[in-house]
Enzyme design. Structure first.
Site, mmCIF file in Angstrom:
data_model
loop_
_atom_site.group_PDB
_atom_site.id
_atom_site.type_symbol
_atom_site.label_atom_id
_atom_site.label_comp_id
_atom_site.label_asym_id
_atom_site.label_seq_id
_atom_site.Cartn_x
_atom_site.Cartn_y
_atom_site.Cartn_z
ATOM 1 N N GLY A 13 0.773 -1.232 0.000
ATOM 2 C CA GLY A 13 0.000 0.000 0.000
ATOM 3 C C GLY A 13 0.801 1.277 0.000
ATOM 4 O O GLY A 13 0.215 2.368 0.018
ATOM 5 N N VAL A 14 2.127 1.195 -0.025
ATOM 6 C CA VAL A 14 2.939 2.404 0.080
ATOM 7 C C VAL A 14 2.987 3.184 -1.234
ATOM 8 O O VAL A 14 3.300 4.378 -1.237
ATOM 9 C CB VAL A 14 4.369 2.052 0.559
ATOM 10 C CG1 VAL A 14 5.206 1.464 -0.567
ATOM 11 C CG2 VAL A 14 5.056 3.268 1.173
ATOM 12 N N GLY A 15 2.691 2.512 -2.359
ATOM 13 C CA GLY A 15 2.676 3.220 -3.640
ATOM 14 C C GLY A 15 3.735 2.786 -4.626
ATOM 15 O O GLY A 15 4.074 3.540 -5.540
ATOM 16 N N SER A 17 3.740 0.418 -7.085
ATOM 17 C CA SER A 17 3.285 0.269 -8.467
ATOM 18 C C SER A 17 2.979 1.621 -9.093
ATOM 19 O O SER A 17 3.302 1.857 -10.273
ATOM 20 C CB SER A 17 2.046 -0.628 -8.518
ATOM 21 O OG SER A 17 2.357 -1.934 -8.058
ATOM 22 N N ASP A 81 9.159 -3.082 -9.734
ATOM 23 C CA ASP A 81 8.191 -2.976 -8.642
ATOM 24 C C ASP A 81 8.387 -4.173 -7.725
ATOM 25 O O ASP A 81 7.984 -5.280 -8.047
ATOM 26 C CB ASP A 81 6.779 -2.958 -9.239
ATOM 27 C CG ASP A 81 5.685 -3.067 -8.180
ATOM 28 O OD1 ASP A 81 5.987 -2.916 -6.988
ATOM 29 O OD2 ASP A 81 4.527 -3.304 -8.566
ATOM 30 N N ARG A 82 9.008 -3.953 -6.581
ATOM 31 C CA ARG A 82 9.353 -4.956 -5.561
ATOM 32 C C ARG A 82 10.516 -5.835 -6.013
ATOM 33 O O ARG A 82 10.586 -6.270 -7.154
ATOM 34 C CB ARG A 82 8.169 -5.815 -5.154
ATOM 35 C CG ARG A 82 8.534 -6.819 -4.042
ATOM 36 C CD ARG A 82 7.309 -7.432 -3.424
ATOM 37 N NE ARG A 82 6.666 -6.484 -2.510
ATOM 38 C CZ ARG A 82 5.435 -6.614 -2.031
ATOM 39 N NH1 ARG A 82 4.707 -7.645 -2.396
ATOM 40 N NH2 ARG A 82 4.937 -5.729 -1.201
#
Length: 371
Positions: A13-15, A17, A81-82
């Protein structure tokens, strides 16, 4: 043309993506998002987490390693992303700490991860997005994904702690930590501009850090060898003043929000929180007759070890970090005691939370001279 590999890391949820998408458009780089794959162990995992956590995590790790290799083979600059590191260091470790992965399976998994990850080229830069639990919950609620509705504040807090621990010890490439509680790079183009500029500066090697007192964010200037965060932090904490631990300390600087030792990622200081929790076991923090502040190390069961927070205190001078001590006064508040230096330590015998004797570390802290 120089090819760059930048990875975006951070909690649910931190942003990640959103930032990956916006930066890829801004920089004309290729984005690589977390692949959606059918884990053949997932149904078994949800039915019996202890029996199937190891199998499920090995599958996820294998897919992440495959994706990492694919983006390294891409001909242009990429945004990820990640990272592969987060699978092991955050999510698998959380399952292990919760008792869902046995010591034997964890040793096998960890050995596999370290062996394979060591062969992968690291990113040029990891961008670590930080946010408080309240911010994460608000963002998760706004995006409205059904499968995320049951995510608890306690779970996010555990992951935040693991993220801060991981970033503190991560040394494969530079890390740019961005506190996002007061940022909105989706709706505010100037926020995205600032982030893109910081990334460019880090990749070009042109940066210095200072602390923006008004906005409570790390700022970067194109100068040389000036690091002013420490002096500003000293000025912001007033001896004897009471601060709210979450709002005034962790939201601004990061670090573990639970426990007695907080090691904020990318910051030149360590926060120590002292209370009366050791009274029942025959020891507690406090001043001795020689005006030395005795601080008990962390670890609830078994002999204490020089790892994580204890190691950070012992080696803080070599790491260029200062110690700041706060005394808990209740209701989430703490009073600033002052800045200290670890002059020495000793081993004593005490009891753990089960009443068994064990070795404990007692740090000898001396007050740092006023600047």
């Amino acid at each position: 043309m120089q090819k760059y590999f930048v990875a975006i890391a951070g909690n649910i949820g931190v942003g990640k993506s959103s930032l990956t998408t916006l930066l890829s458009e801004r920089l004309s780089w290729q984005p690589f998002f977390e692949a959606v794959v059918d884990n053949p162990y997932l149904a078994d995992f949800y039915r019996d987490m202890k029996g199937w956590s190891f199998h499920s995590q090995v599958f996820f790790l294998s897919r992440r390693l495959h994706d990492h290799r694919a983006l390294m083979d891409h001909p242009t600059s990429v945004l990820q992303d990640r990272t592969v590191y987060e699978d092991a260091e955050i999510f698998a470790r959380n399952l292990y700490r919760q008792g869902y992965i046995s010591d034997r399976d964890w040793a096998t998994y960890w050995g596999l991860y370290n062996s394979v990850a060591s062969l992968l080229p690291p990113p040029n830069l990891v961008v670590y997005l930080q946010a408080s639990v309240d911010t994460l919950l608000n963002r998760i609620a706004r995006r409205g994904r059904d499968f995320e509705r049951e995510i608890s504040a306690e779970y996010l807090a555990r992951l935040n702690t693991l993220y801060d621990e991981w970033v503190t010890g991560f040394n494969l490439c530079p890390v740019l930590t961005i506190a996002t509680d007061d940022l909105d790079f989706v709706q505010q183009p100037e926020h995205l501009d600032r982030i893109a500029g910081r990334i460019h500066d880090r990749l070009m090697g042109k940066e210095t850090l200072s602390f923006d007192r008004e906005n409570a964010h790390l700022q970067v200037r194109e100068e040389e060898d000036t690091y002013n965060v420490q002096a500003e932090a000293n000025a912001l904490f007033e001896v004897g003043r009471v601060y709210n631990r979450r709002r005034d300390i962790h939201t601004k600087y990061g670090g573990q929000q639970q426990g007695g030792i907080a090691t904020p990622a990318g910051q030149p200081f360590i926060f120590l929180f002292t209370g009366e929790q050791g009274d029942d076991y025959g020891y507690k923090d406090g001043w001795n007759d020689s005006n030395i502040f005795l601080y008990i190390g962390e670890g609830q069961l078994g002999d204490m070890e020089f790892a994580r927070g204890n190691l950070a205190i012992r080696d803080h001078n070599e790491a260029g970090k200062s110690l700041h001590v706060f005394a808990n006064v209740g209701k989430g508040n703490c009073k600033y005691v002052g800045q200290f230096t670890c002059s020495s330590y000793e081993w004593r015998t005490g009891r753990d939370h089960t009443g068994n004797n064990r070795k404990i570390i007692v740090f000898h802290l001396t007050e740092a001279p006023s600047s």
